[in-house]
Design a protein around this motif. Structure first.
Motif, PDB file in Angstrom:
ATOM      1  N   GLY A   1       7.722   2.969  -5.624  1.00 35.43           N
ATOM      2  CA  GLY A   1       6.784   4.075  -5.473  1.00 35.43           C
ATOM      3  C   GLY A   1       6.419   4.654  -6.826  1.00 35.43           C
ATOM      4  O   GLY A   1       6.923   4.200  -7.866  1.00 35.43           O
TER       5      GLY A   1
ATOM      6  N   PHE B   1       5.396   2.871  -1.671  1.00 35.69           N
ATOM      7  CA  PHE B   1       4.856   1.678  -1.010  1.00 35.69           C
ATOM      8  C   PHE B   1       5.772   1.355   0.173  1.00 35.69           C
ATOM      9  O   PHE B   1       6.776   2.031   0.396  1.00 35.69           O
ATOM     10  N   ASP B   2       5.457   0.273   0.891  1.00 38.50           N
ATOM     11  CA  ASP B   2       6.370  -0.192   1.932  1.00 38.50           C
ATOM     12  C   ASP B   2       7.560  -0.894   1.271  1.00 38.50           C
ATOM     13  O   ASP B   2       7.488  -1.281   0.098  1.00 38.50           O
TER      14      ASP B   2
ATOM     15  N   MET C   1       0.832  -1.204   0.000  1.00 39.97           N
ATOM     16  CA  MET C   1       0.000   0.000   0.000  1.00 39.97           C
ATOM     17  C   MET C   1       0.875   1.267   0.000  1.00 39.97           C
ATOM     18  O   MET C   1       1.901   1.303   0.674  1.00 39.97           O
ATOM     19  N   ILE C   2       0.453   2.288  -0.757  1.00 40.34           N
ATOM     20  CA  ILE C   2       1.215   3.545  -0.776  1.00 40.34           C
ATOM     21  C   ILE C   2       0.876   4.327   0.487  1.00 40.34           C
ATOM     22  O   ILE C   2      -0.287   4.650   0.741  1.00 40.34           O
TER      23      ILE C   2
ATOM     24  N   ALA D   1      -1.973  -1.687  -6.530  1.00 40.34           N
ATOM     25  CA  ALA D   1      -2.430  -0.291  -6.548  1.00 40.34           C
ATOM     26  C   ALA D   1      -3.226   0.030  -7.810  1.00 40.34           C
ATOM     27  O   ALA D   1      -3.927   1.047  -7.868  1.00 40.34           O
TER      28      ALA D   1
ATOM     29  N   VAL E   1       3.461  -3.762  -6.289  1.00 36.19           N
ATOM     30  CA  VAL E   1       2.938  -2.530  -6.896  1.00 36.19           C
ATOM     31  C   VAL E   1       1.666  -2.791  -7.705  1.00 36.19           C
ATOM     32  O   VAL E   1       0.887  -1.865  -7.937  1.00 36.19           O
TER      33      VAL E   1
END
Ligand SMILES: C[S@@+](CC[C@H](N)C(=O)[O-])C[C@H]1O[C@@H](n2cnc3c(N)ncnc32)[C@H](O)[C@@H]1O
Length: 358
Positions: free
Chosen positions: A165, A75-76, A1-2, A97, A94
């Motif tokens: 990200g 993201f994590d 999750m971002i 998302a 990713v």
């Protein structure tokens, strides 16, 4: 999750960047600095709420963040990655998302240690593209990206850890690692020429470049010697008044576009207004900020780019102080303006400011 904002910077400026993003991000929800190791070349700010990071990366103008070379909604971390399987775990992370990426940049921080990972990034580039394409996550290269287009970044922090990200194409640096690959132009009198070129790319749109750097327009270059900045203007067919007690490159003077005035930048009064004023004089930043603001309030130029050499300590405070000096000078004359201050790749212990009368 971002959930985070990941920002790249010149190593050594993490504390300044952390302060900046902490202040800018409060509008988007609660959060805190999660990583800001001195010398690491990046900062991570983590939001408490899941939706804040994307909103922040979209809305905070990238050009307005002084110490950031790149802005990414992250993201994590994904890891530990095994040597034979570094791509799929990141792509899986990713994919959830649901973005369609316009491009993918595999990156490291800008430190000697981190750059040892560059060969790994190069090796993984094609496997990453293939894996993304297979899942329909990579857009066709043709066509102009829309206003919400995002690019995928994968920052390798070690051989077995990645921080992925997304950046908004219209609100980020277009260069991998946020570092412009500019070639030193043959014939330029000094390496400083690259600094002004980078500033134009950082602050001006393509349309601005065509309209504001056109033959027939004029520029005053304060602290011009040996002439790298004047050379950039002259190369675009512009007339330049180069102010410096030092010598100018003879070749540059032969162009016929550059007039050398031996004078003090702070005492110089132009014969007539010019479109541009640029200033690379090494002086106290507050003095330069005041000088630049006065050029605008007196109507001596429309646009100015100037360098602010930062002190060793309180660098963030100095930038804020210069912003205040300029804003109050222009406000007292009722002049609307745009002010952006950025630490460019070619800036060391300094920042570059762009001030334009609106
Ligand atoms: C960093 S160099 C400029 C390099 C230049 N931008 C280039 O592209 O080649 C700074 C210059 O500022 C000049 N300078 C310093 N104080 C000045 C002043 N008060 N007035 C005019 N020039 C000054 C110095 O002589 C020096 O040549």
């Amino acid at each position: 999750m971002i959930r985070s904002i990941l920002l790249y910077c010149r190593p050594g400026f993490e504390a300044e960047l952390a302060r900046e993003i902490s202040e800018l991000s409060t509008k988007y929800g609660p959060g805190e600095i999660a990583r800001t190791n001195t010398g690491s070349g990046y900062v991570v700010y983590r939001f408490t709420d899941a939706t804040s990071a994307l909103a922040c990366a979209k809305a905070v103008p990238f050009a307005s963040i002084t110490f950031a070379r790149q802005m990414i909604a992250a993201f994590d971390d994904v890891g530990p990655l095994s040597p034979g399987n570094r791509v799929q775990p990141v792509v899986d992370a990713v994919a959830e998302a649901g973005h369609l990426f316009s491009d993918v940049f595999l990156e490291t921080a800008d430190t000697n240690e981190a750059k040892q990972l560059s060969p790994l990034c190069r090796k993984l580039a094609v496997p990453f593209e293939n894996a993304l394409r297979e899942l329909g996550l990579l857009a066709d290269a043709s066509g102009k990206p829309g206003p919400d287009a995002v690019r995928l970044h994968v920052l390798f922090t070690s051989t077995d850890n990645a921080l992925p990200g997304v950046s908004f194409v219209n609100n980020s640096s277009p260069w991998p690692m946020g570092i412009p690959r500019l070639k030193f132009p043959a014939g330029a009198p000094s390496r400083s020429a690259l600094k002004l070129e980078e500033a134009w790319y950082a602050f001006l749109s393509d349309q601005d470049i065509a309209g504001m750097l056109a033959p027939g327009l004029s520029a005053v270059d304060l602290g011009a010697s040996p002439g790298g900045w004047s050379w950039q203007f002259a190369g675009r067919g512009m007339n330049v008044t180069a102010v410096d007690n030092g010598r100018l490159d003879p070749q540059l003077l032969r162009s016929g576009l550059v007039r050398h005035v031996r004078a003090d930048a702070f005492a110089f009064v132009p014969r007539q207004p010019s479109y541009w004023m640029v200033c690379d004089v090494v002086e106290q930043p507050s003095r330069i900020a005041k000088l630049a603001a006065q050029w605008i309030t007196r109507g001596w130029c429309k646009v100015t780019i100037f360098n602010l050499k930062l002190p060793m300590k309180k660098r963030y405070e100095e930038v804020v102080r210069c912003k205040d000096i300029i804003a109050s000078e222009l406000r007292s004359h009722g002049i609307r303006h745009q002010l952006l201050i950025k630490q460019l790749y070619h800036d060391r212990e300094e920042v570059t400011a762009y001030l334009r009368r609106l």
